[in-house]
Design a protein around this motif. Structure first.
Motif: not given
Length: 111
Positions: A50-51, A32-33, A47-48, A53, A56-57
């Protein structure tokens, strides 16, 4: 290098460093950030998890994407998601940031 299960490739930190230095690969950190801001591997891209997809990888044409996290659990999970989505194979750094530091490799710290 070891292949844990069909398509999941694990690399040790020294091999990853050599690939990064040679321009053959990009290291994608799925922590995470806040974790990334505290300490990261030079040149890694955030590229967390938790985000995550598939659409969008991040991709880097001409270079292998190696996935990393703190200890290797999240990176292996993302790699397995990529494989199950039909990618065929994925690479993660065994042991993550902890193994990188244990190998005596440099990090960027925000103290």
């Amino acid at each position: 290098m070891s292949i844990v299960n069909s398509g999941l490739i694990e690399l040790d930190p020294a091999t990853v460093k050599a690939m990064l230095d040679a321009g053959e690969a990009v290291l994608v950190d799925v922590r995470e950030e806040e974790e990334f801001a505290e300490e990261s591997i030079p040149g890694s891209v955030l590229s967390p998890m938790s985000d995550f997809e598939l659409e969008t990888w991040p991709t880097f044409p001409g270079r292998k994407v190696i996935i990393s996290c703190l200890g290797g659990v999240r990176s292996a999970a993302i790699a397995n998601k990529l494989i199950s989505s039909g990618q065929g194979w994925a690479i993660h750094m065994k042991g993550g940031l902890n193994a990188w530091k244990d190998a005596g490799l440099a990090t960027i710290r925000q103290d």
